[in-house]
Design an enzyme around this catalytic site. Structure first.
Site, PDB file in Angstrom:
ATOM      1  N   HIS A 281     -14.203 -41.140  -3.893  1.00  0.00           N
ATOM      2  CA  HIS A 281     -13.504 -41.779  -2.761  1.00  0.00           C
ATOM      3  C   HIS A 281     -12.000 -41.581  -2.971  1.00  0.00           C
ATOM      4  CE1 HIS A 281     -12.741 -44.127   0.654  1.00  0.00           C
ATOM      5  NE2 HIS A 281     -13.108 -45.328   0.264  1.00  0.00           N
TER       6      HIS A 281
ATOM      7  N   ASP B 258     -15.510 -52.961  -7.728  1.00  0.00           N
ATOM      8  CA  ASP B 258     -16.076 -52.523  -6.443  1.00  0.00           C
ATOM      9  C   ASP B 258     -17.478 -53.128  -6.357  1.00  0.00           C
ATOM     10  OD1 ASP B 258     -16.656 -51.098  -4.093  1.00  0.00           O
ATOM     11  OD2 ASP B 258     -16.969 -49.179  -5.101  1.00  0.00           O
TER      12      ASP B 258
ATOM     13  N   CYS C 183     -11.475 -52.177  -3.389  1.00  0.00           N
ATOM     14  CA  CYS C 183     -11.318 -51.313  -2.202  1.00  0.00           C
ATOM     15  C   CYS C 183     -11.804 -51.979  -0.920  1.00  0.00           C
ATOM     16  CB  CYS C 183     -12.029 -49.985  -2.419  1.00  0.00           C
ATOM     17  SG  CYS C 183     -13.822 -50.110  -2.575  1.00  0.00           S
TER      18      CYS C 183
HETATM   19  N1  NVA Z   1     -18.635 -47.800  -3.638  1.00  0.00           N
HETATM   20  C1  NVA Z   1     -18.603 -48.254  -2.279  1.00  0.00           C
HETATM   21  C2  NVA Z   1     -17.250 -48.099  -1.688  1.00  0.00           C
HETATM   22  C3  NVA Z   1     -17.111 -48.579  -0.262  1.00  0.00           C
HETATM   23  C4  NVA Z   1     -15.760 -48.341   0.328  1.00  0.00           C
HETATM   24  C5  NVA Z   1     -19.626 -47.477  -1.473  1.00  0.00           C
HETATM   25  O1  NVA Z   1     -19.750 -46.268  -1.685  1.00  0.00           O
HETATM   26  O2  NVA Z   1     -20.326 -48.066  -0.665  1.00  0.00           O
HETATM   27  N1   CP Z   2     -12.570 -49.174   1.378  1.00  0.00           N
HETATM   28  C1   CP Z   2     -13.140 -48.504   2.389  1.00  0.00           C
HETATM   29  O1   CP Z   2     -13.300 -47.273   2.350  1.00  0.00           O
HETATM   30  O2   CP Z   2     -13.490 -49.303   3.429  1.00  0.00           O
HETATM   31  P1   CP Z   2     -14.406 -48.901   4.675  1.00  0.00           P
HETATM   32  O3   CP Z   2     -15.798 -48.657   4.131  1.00  0.00           O
HETATM   33  O4   CP Z   2     -14.342 -50.095   5.568  1.00  0.00           O
HETATM   34  O5   CP Z   2     -13.856 -47.670   5.322  1.00  0.00           O
END
Ligand code: NVA
Ligand code: CP
Length: 301
Positions: free
Chosen positions: A132, A220, A260
């Site tokens: 990410h 997270d 995040c």
């Molecule tokens: N690790 C999380 C981040 C969301 C912004 C996901 O991948 O769902």
């Molecule tokens: N942190 C983040 O990427 O948030 P969203 O999933 O809301 O885009």
């Protein structure tokens, strides 16, 4: 075909380029705050392809493109021919012939690599199962704005060795801070991603040892998008890694903490830390806007 610059992981930028994007992000933030228009991307169009849910990523890219004088179009992969099996290669060739830049959020990281390899315009990874990087731009901007240069400092990742953790590993190597990762057995980050960071990163399974004296704590969700069926077993495995006041008190006196979002209060982070008036998590979320404006400017310049 052009050979565009892509942003699939943080490693697509050099350390100097990354620092320049972070500095530019803070400049663009001040301009936005002061009401100074900055239409550097007049007429430019971004395609935003989403195979997973999003609040921050969609809103920040769409608002950012508009503020820079361009526009962004939302494409849910399920509502396009991608959802009916049109090959990624063909989709990339067609979409990139019509727009100036593409953003993709999907599951398999290989898909953004395949898209980029067949795209005539820059492609941005807006989250895959493995990385990410856009979130790291905002996180590093936030850390820098609140505490200055992170070189030589220590960050501590708590919980799942997931896509965010992988991007933190890349950031540690590029920006010269040390990253301690506290995660339970079976939830460690990828050995390949770890190996590439060398001695910038260490694994420390004991969360109290991992946070001791750290300047930044970050966590997270324990079950990422696509892992919902494992949520209960993940809560059981990771409960000792919750970011809470007790762990924060073991960190440096000036430590800040990031998440995040979206967050699960009472799981990976306590409600009191989320709602603490000194929390910079909301700055972190806002910085998605400024950091990605700087990124798009960089990729299109
Ligand atoms: N690790 C999380 C981040 C969301 C912004 C996901 O991948 O769902
Ligand atoms: N942190 C983040 O990427 O948030 P969203 O999933 O809301 O885009």
């Amino acid at each position: 075909m052009n050979t565009p610059r892509h942003f699939l992981t943080l490693n697509d930028l050099s350390s100097d380029e990354l620092l320049a994007v972070l500095r530019r992000a803070s400049e663009l933030k001040q301009m936005q705050r002061n009401g100074i228009p900055h239409a550097s991307l007049t007429g430019k169009v971004m395609a935003m392809i989403f195979a997973k849910a999003s609040t921050r990523t969609r809103v920040s890219f769409e608002a950012g493109m508009t503020q820079l004088g361009g526009s962004a179009m939302f494409l849910s992969s399920s509502a396009t021919q991608m959802g009916r099996g049109e090959p990624v290669e063909d989709t990339a060739r067609v979409i990139s012939s019509m727009v100036d830049i593409v953003m993709i959020r999907t599951f398999d990281h290989q898909e953004v690599e395949t898209f980029a390899a067949n795209s005539s315009v820059p492609v941005i990874n807006a989250l895959t199962d493995d990385f990410h990087p856009c979130q790291l731009l905002a996180d590093m901007q936030t850390w820098f704005e609140h505490r200055g240069d992170m070189r030589g400092k220590t960050a501590c990742w708590l919980g799942d060795g997931n896509n965010m953790c992988h991007s933190y590993i890349n950031a540690a190597k590029l920006l010269g801070f040390h990253l301690r990762i506290a995660c339970p057995e079976g939830y460690e980050p990828s050995p390949t991603v770890l190996a590439a960071a060398g001695d910038a990163v260490t694994i420390e399974p004991d969360p109290k040892v991992a946070v001791a004296g750290a300047h930044l704590l970050v966590t997270d969700v324990w079950a990422s998008m696509g892992q919902e069926a494992e949520a209960n077993e993940r809560i059981n495995a990771m409960s000792a890694y919750q970011l809470n006041r007790e762990l924060l008190d073991l960190a440096d006196d000036e430590a800040i903490y990031l998440h995040c979002l979206p967050a699960h209060r009472g799981e990976e982070i306590t409600a009191d830390l989320m709602d603490d008036p000194n929390s910079v998590i909301w700055d972190e979320a806002e910085n998605r806007l400024h950091a990605q404006k700087a990124l798009v400017e960089f990729l299109l310049s």
